[in-house]
Write a protein that holds these residues in place. Structure first.
Motif, short mmCIF file in Angstrom:
data_model
loop_
_atom_site.label_atom_id
_atom_site.label_comp_id
_atom_site.label_asym_id
_atom_site.label_seq_id
_atom_site.Cartn_x
_atom_site.Cartn_y
_atom_site.Cartn_z
N VAL A 183 0.83 -1.21 0.00
CA VAL A 183 0.00 0.00 0.00
C VAL A 183 0.86 1.26 0.00
CG1 VAL A 183 -1.95 -1.08 1.15
CG2 VAL A 183 -0.21 0.08 2.52
N HIS A 184 2.18 1.10 0.11
CA HIS A 184 3.03 2.27 0.05
C HIS A 184 3.97 2.16 -1.15
CE1 HIS A 184 6.27 -0.22 1.61
NE2 HIS A 184 7.12 0.78 1.42
N GLY A 185 4.54 3.27 -1.53
CA GLY A 185 5.44 3.27 -2.67
C GLY A 185 6.17 4.60 -2.74
N VAL A 186 6.83 4.84 -3.87
CA VAL A 186 7.53 6.10 -4.04
C VAL A 186 6.64 7.04 -4.84
CG1 VAL A 186 9.58 7.23 -4.94
CG2 VAL A 186 9.75 4.94 -3.96
N MET A 187 6.30 8.16 -4.25
CA MET A 187 5.46 9.15 -4.92
C MET A 187 6.33 10.31 -5.40
SD MET A 187 2.60 7.70 -4.47
CE MET A 187 2.39 6.20 -3.54
N GLY A 188 5.84 11.02 -6.38
CA GLY A 188 6.58 12.17 -6.89
C GLY A 188 7.85 11.70 -7.57
N ALA A 193 10.79 13.17 -4.56
CA ALA A 193 10.26 11.82 -4.43
C ALA A 193 10.19 11.45 -2.96
CB ALA A 193 11.16 10.84 -5.18
N SER A 196 5.59 6.97 0.59
CA SER A 196 4.30 7.39 1.12
C SER A 196 3.23 6.37 0.72
CB SER A 196 3.96 8.76 0.52
OG SER A 196 2.60 9.08 0.73
N TYR A 198 0.41 7.79 -0.02
CA TYR A 198 -0.30 8.83 -0.75
C TYR A 198 -1.55 9.29 -0.03
CZ TYR A 198 -2.17 11.64 -4.53
OH TYR A 198 -2.64 12.69 -5.27
N ILE A 199 -2.27 8.35 0.59
CA ILE A 199 -3.55 8.73 1.16
C ILE A 199 -3.56 8.52 2.68
CG2 ILE A 199 -4.96 8.36 -0.87
CD1 ILE A 199 -5.44 5.50 0.15
N ARG A 201 -2.63 6.00 4.55
CA ARG A 201 -3.21 4.73 4.95
C ARG A 201 -2.22 3.98 5.86
NH1 ARG A 201 -4.86 1.00 0.00
NH2 ARG A 201 -7.00 1.69 0.14
N GLN B 49 -8.40 10.94 -5.52
CA GLN B 49 -8.13 9.56 -5.09
C GLN B 49 -9.17 8.62 -5.66
OE1 GLN B 49 -8.56 8.71 -0.91
NE2 GLN B 49 -8.46 6.54 -1.46
N VAL B 64 -2.02 1.78 -5.15
CA VAL B 64 -0.74 2.47 -4.96
C VAL B 64 0.06 2.51 -6.27
CG1 VAL B 64 0.57 0.43 -4.21
CG2 VAL B 64 1.27 2.70 -3.45
N TYR B 67 -1.16 5.62 -7.88
CA TYR B 67 -0.67 6.85 -7.22
C TYR B 67 0.79 7.12 -7.61
CZ TYR B 67 -4.47 5.42 -4.01
OH TYR B 67 -5.65 5.00 -3.45
N GLU B 68 1.58 6.04 -7.57
CA GLU B 68 3.01 6.19 -7.88
C GLU B 68 3.21 6.78 -9.27
OE1 GLU B 68 5.53 2.62 -5.79
OE2 GLU B 68 4.32 2.08 -7.51
N SER B 71 1.74 10.44 -9.80
CA SER B 71 2.53 11.50 -9.17
C SER B 71 3.91 11.65 -9.82
CB SER B 71 2.68 11.23 -7.67
OG SER B 71 3.42 10.04 -7.46
N PHE B 72 4.29 10.70 -10.64
CA PHE B 72 5.59 10.78 -11.32
C PHE B 72 5.52 11.66 -12.55
CE2 PHE B 72 8.83 9.40 -14.32
CZ PHE B 72 9.96 9.21 -13.53
N ARG C 185 6.45 3.85 -13.26
CA ARG C 185 7.19 5.10 -13.16
C ARG C 185 8.36 5.03 -14.14
NH1 ARG C 185 6.95 7.74 -8.34
NH2 ARG C 185 9.20 8.03 -8.25
N CYS C 355 14.61 11.56 -12.25
CA CYS C 355 13.60 10.62 -11.75
C CYS C 355 13.72 10.45 -10.25
CB CYS C 355 13.70 9.28 -12.47
SG CYS C 355 15.00 8.19 -11.87
#
Lengths: 363, 164, 445
Positions: A183-188, A193, A196, A198-199, A201, B49, B64, B67-68, B71-72, C185, C355
């Motif tokens: 449920v988590h990962g790298v955002m941005g 980066a 997160s 993201y929400i 959770r 969301q 997720v 989202y990943e 946002s990239f 990504r 990136c």
């Protein structure tokens, strides 16, 4: 079956030769030789498929590509992802270019790091501390404002402190490969980066706690252990229990008679081979929950080994030399210097000096 | 899951999603993510969301993962936007062609800075990097349309036209 | 007029339609290749042509094709890199919107040569209108029997898919592009394995630039030798140059490689000279990533020889006095341009587009941008200049993908050639930060 002797590749790392199976990476070959030539690793984590290549801490110089083609590789390569060739010659701590590049990587990783070691639970078992101490310089040239992140709540057990993160992606691979639902990962991206959900959770499933163990820094820490202790005041003990979810093989961290933390067991590279479940990690904090095997054999990975940041490191071959080299500044001898005494003797300064020291010079 | 029952593609777009998924080999439906996100932004204007969770469910991937990706890539708006999103190029070649002045004028004209939306919800300004129209700069983009060889007067005309 | 291999028909009205394109001799190369040539023969012709990758790296395309692994029972893929995002480069944009069938035709022949039955054109998402043009062209080609099952009765099947990006320069790096195409990504992959062995969906894959693939029809029609006869030395054929900045006629020009830089800049067939009333200060010859050089070093090498628009001549002198042809993104700066501001602008671009995967690029690009921002805004100190050089060196060569180098070179080269201008900014902050202020000491051509 016929017994066929497998073909082995000869590799030399920092002057030490080793025979390894084809497909072995430079990092693994160096680790087979021993910690004195093993490159540092901030993101590579052997048990996690796909990890490595990102932090650039393990850059090495390939001075000879192979016996067949002994040309050097033009760029430094990440040793954790570069497979060896037969006859490859690798320079690690012995190559000034590598030492310089690593110094750069330390500086880059510390650029936006809060350096809040005095209040960080990871201090003492932090790979960034080790990496910086062994490969970096003690000053920074960074004058800009440091990057910070909003705090994110990811559940009752795990504290996410993104500002400390070095984006090794280990926790992402762990969630993908050890747990059943990431449920988590790298955002941005880029320098924004972040790890997160993201929400906001909760990271919650039976094996989520393992992200704490794989985190090389204090970005993911154990909330049940938060601010309770400094790692060097605690005593690790190997123990196991009969668990239906995991191997049940753990380390119990004692302060006095109290179990203040439970972690998976780490090998000499700080890697967990057998991941443990959250029940073992967070909920079994009584000695009676466990079968005690005996004190953990402590090696490299913790400050609780004597003189972690002291004399024993100097014993590493070439370390003193390395240190001296890294601090050695070449004297700038390209500047013109005045050698015409006649000109000097004309100067007011000289005359004043002569007068002052008349008696001395007349001797 | 979130209660976003009103987030659903139009039948035409749903058909399009199926058509897009069919482009890739079996089991590689995640490849459809970027095209489907574009479709979603076309209909829902921004990536709430709920929208991203909906896209995840359509492609049978974890939220997720959406989202990943969203946002990239900079084209996806993670915040609500105005009716017209003006994405102007701030990169070197456009600057050489007078971009800084023209986009300064644009900001003044709309009374907002980059990243902001006008009070009437009509315009959002977004600063972007090179749009691959360097010889035809300064340029900006509104949805799919490129506006090139911009100057203050042209900017005024475009804003007038879109304000109607 | 010099030979136009790609743009000959660009000004023909209706050339974007199948009908007009076909009338102008379009798709005859597909007929020739599929009916009269084996895939290996096509590869051979492309090898003979010596055409080099037009995306920036300049690697011989035929050789890249011959590296493609061909294990039994595993699909192979051709992916066209149309993620054109390098500041200063807009030639693929021009080519695709003007003459989309040229790319479609090239894709059919190239896919046939490589044995790919599903090929992708990855177009940057901002160019959605171009994607629609390409999709229409593909529809038309399909209706005419040049795509789909059993093309022209040859037994060869091909499906062509246009994939939009989402706004990320890094996806122009081939492994990041493949990641993006897989719906992830755009993080460049660790190499090895290379795409030729494990690319899209872990299958052998070739990634080629739009312009590279667009040359294939001409090569098949006229032969690889004819292509190799154009140009100079190992810079064979023609090249599209995107010309922008302070020139009289910005636009996309097709040149025969080996054209003199002087002629390219000053003749009316191309740039038409520096903006009337102004003088040349600096040139970025091949897109924002290549070293910036003073105008004089663009026109002549350090040895005083005429500089030519070719891979070899432009890089003559190495980093010290040369630059690169790169993707052919030519940007001219006249005396009104501020090198510090431009360098800051470019470094901001790379910070924005990193990136964030590997530490030197993630942290280093932002650091350089911040230091340059300080200098540009009157808050720099002299030690910042050496700091920038040192940081750029610590990024260069130490990253996963070439974006690190691309971010380091503009900064290092600007300081190398225009150090006095940086020093002026630092020593005279009040003067330098006045609107429109420009360093007066620059050497102009």
């Amino acid at each position: 079956m016929e017994d066929i002797k497998p073909i082995m590749f000869k590799v030399t790392v920092d002057g030490v030769e080793v025979e390894v199976a084809p497909g072995t990476t430079i990092m693994q070959a160096a680790r087979q030789i021993g910690p004195e030539v093993a490159p540092p690793a901030m993101c590579y984590y052997e048990p996690l498929k796909g990890s490595g290549g990102k932090c650039r801490a393990c850059l090495v110089k390939v001075a000879a590509g192979s016996a067949k083609d002994p040309r050097p590789m033009p760029k430094l390569v990440a040793s954790c992802i570069t497979p060896v060739q037969d006859g490859m010659v690798v320079e690690n701590f012995t190559n000034p270019q590598v030492v310089e590049a690593r110094k750069g990587v330390v500086e880059f990783l510390l650029l936006n790091h809060p350096l809040d070691c005095p209040v960080c639970d990871q201090a003492g078992e932090c790979h960034l501390q080790d990496f910086a101490f062994e490969n970096g310089v003690s000053t920074t040239r960074y004058e800009e404002e440091r990057r910070t992140f909003e705090k994110e709540d990811i559940g009752p057990y795990i504290q996410l402190h993104m500002t400390r993160c070095v984006l090794c992606y280990r926790c992402v691979y762990t969630a993908d490969q050890i747990t059943d639902g990431r449920v988590h990962g790298v955002m941005g991206r880029g320098d924004h980066a972040e790890i997160s959900t993201y929400i906001g959770r909760a990271i919650d499933n039976d094996f989520s706690g393992n992200v704490i163990d794989v985190c090389p820094v204090g970005a993911l820490t154990d909330k049940t252990y938060r601010f309770k202790n400094r790692v060097w005041f605690s005593k690790p003990v190997d123990a196991h229990c009969d668990c239906d979810k995991c191997s049940g093989k753990v380390q119990l961290w004692y302060r006095g008679d109290e179990v203040i933390r439970v972690t998976a067991r780490k090998n000499e590279w700080g890697e967990v081979k057998e991941f443990i479940c959250n029940t073992c990690r967070f909920e079994k904090k009584k000695t009676s929950d466990w079968v005690i095997e005996g004190p953990t054999k402590v090696n490299r990975a913790s400050v609780i080994s004597a003189n972690k940041y002291g004399a024993n490191l100097i014993k590493k071959p070439d370390f003193a030399l390395k240190l001296a080299e890294s601090q050695f500044k070449k004297i700038d001898d390209s500047r013109p210097y005045v050698n015409d005494m006649a000109e000097i003797k004309q100067s007011e300064d000289y005359k004043a000096l002569m007068q002052k020291n008349e008696s001395f010079f007349k001797k | 899951m979130t209660e976003n029952n009103n987030i659903v593609f139009t039948p035409e777009r749903l058909a399009k999603v199926q058509e897009i998924i069919a482009r890739y080999p079996e089991g590689r439906q995640k490849s459809a993510l970027l095209p489907v996100l574009h479709l979603a932004q076309e209909q829902f204007a921004w990536m709430s969301q709920g929208v991203m969770d909906y896209v995840a469910s359509l492609l049978s991937i974890k939220p997720v993962e959406v989202y990943e990706v969203a946002s990239f890539y900079t084209m996806f708006h993670l915040e609500p936007v105005g009716k017209h999103v003006i994405e102007y190029c701030r990169t070197g070649p456009c600057v050489l062609m007078g971009g800084e002045e023209v986009f300064g004028h644009l900001q003044q004209k709309l009374g907002i800075k980059k990243g902001e939306t006008t009070a009437d919800g009509l315009f959002t300004l977004k600063e972007v990097e090179c749009l691959a129209a360097c010889g035809w700069g300064p340029c900006f983009q509104i949805r799919e349309k490129y506006y090139m060889h911009l100057n203050n007067q042209k900017v005024d005309e475009i804003i007038e036209e879109l304000s109607k | 007029m010099s030979l136009k291999i790609l743009t000959e028909h660009c000004s023909t009205p209706g050339i974007e339609t199948f009908e007009v394109y076909r009338k102008k001799g379009g798709y005859t190369a597909v007929e020739k290749a599929l009916k009269k040539m084996t895939p290996d023969e096509v590869v051979e012709e492309v090898k003979k042509s010596g055409v080099r990758g037009r995306g920036g790296a300049g690697f011989p395309m035929g050789m890249k094709w011959s590296f493609l692994a061909k294990p039994e029972g595993v699909p192979r893929y051709l992916v066209c890199n149309a993620d054109e995002s390098e500041p200063g480069t807009f030639k693929d944009h021009y080519l695709m919107k003007t003459i989309p069938h040229l790319l479609v035709e090239g894709m059919i022949i190239s896919s046939y040569a490589l044995g790919a039955n599903k090929s992708f054109i990855y177009v940057r998402g901002e160019l959605m209108y171009v994607i629609r043009i390409l999709e229409k062209a593909i529809e038309e080609a399909k209706a005419a029997g040049f795509l789909g099952k059993n093309i022209l009765g040859s037994g060869y099947d091909l499906e062509l898919v246009v994939q939009p990006g989402g706004g990320a320069y890094i996806c122009g790096e081939e492994t990041a592009l493949l990641e993006s195409l897989e719906g992830k990504r755009g993080n460049p992959r660790n190499k090895p394995p290379f795409p030729a062995v494990k690319g899209l969906y872990q299958s052998p894959t070739v990634v080629n630039n739009v312009e590279s693939i667009s040359t294939v029809s001409w090569i098949i029609n006229n032969g690889g030798d004819a292509y190799a006869a154009v140009g100079v030395g190992k810079s064979t054929g023609t090249k599209l140059i995107s010309a922008s900045g302070h020139i009289n006629k910005p636009g996309v020009y097709e040149i025969e490689l080996g054209l003199s830089c002087d002629e390219f800049l000053n003749s009316d067939e191309y740039c038409g000279g520096v903006r009337t009333g102004h003088r040349l200060k600096a040139v970025v010859a091949g897109g924002s990533s290549v070293p910036i050089v003073p105008g004089s070093l663009f026109l002549k090498t350090a040895n005083g020889e005429d500089r030519l628009m070719s891979y070899e001549s432009l890089s003559d002198g190495g980093f010290a006095t040369g630059t690169m042809l790169g993707s052919g993104g030519f940007i001219a700066f006249d005396e009104t341009a501020c090198i510090v501001r431009n360098t800051w602008n470019f470094s901001r671009f790379y910070e924005h587009e990193s990136c964030g995967q590997c530490s030197p690029c993630r942290e280093g690009t932002g650091w350089m941008q911040k230091v340059l921002n300080r200098i540009e805004h009157g808050k720099g100190s002299m030690s910042d200049i050496d700091l920038l050089v040192d940081v750029s060196k610590k990024i260069e060569g130490n990253t996963i993908c070439p974006l690190g180098d691309a971010a380091a070179w503009p900064v290092a080269s600007a300081i190398r050639h225009f150090r006095d201008e940086f020093e002026w900014h630092i020593k005279h902050p009040l003067e330098a930060t006045k609107p429109g202020a420009v360093y007066a000491g620059a050497v102009l051509v």
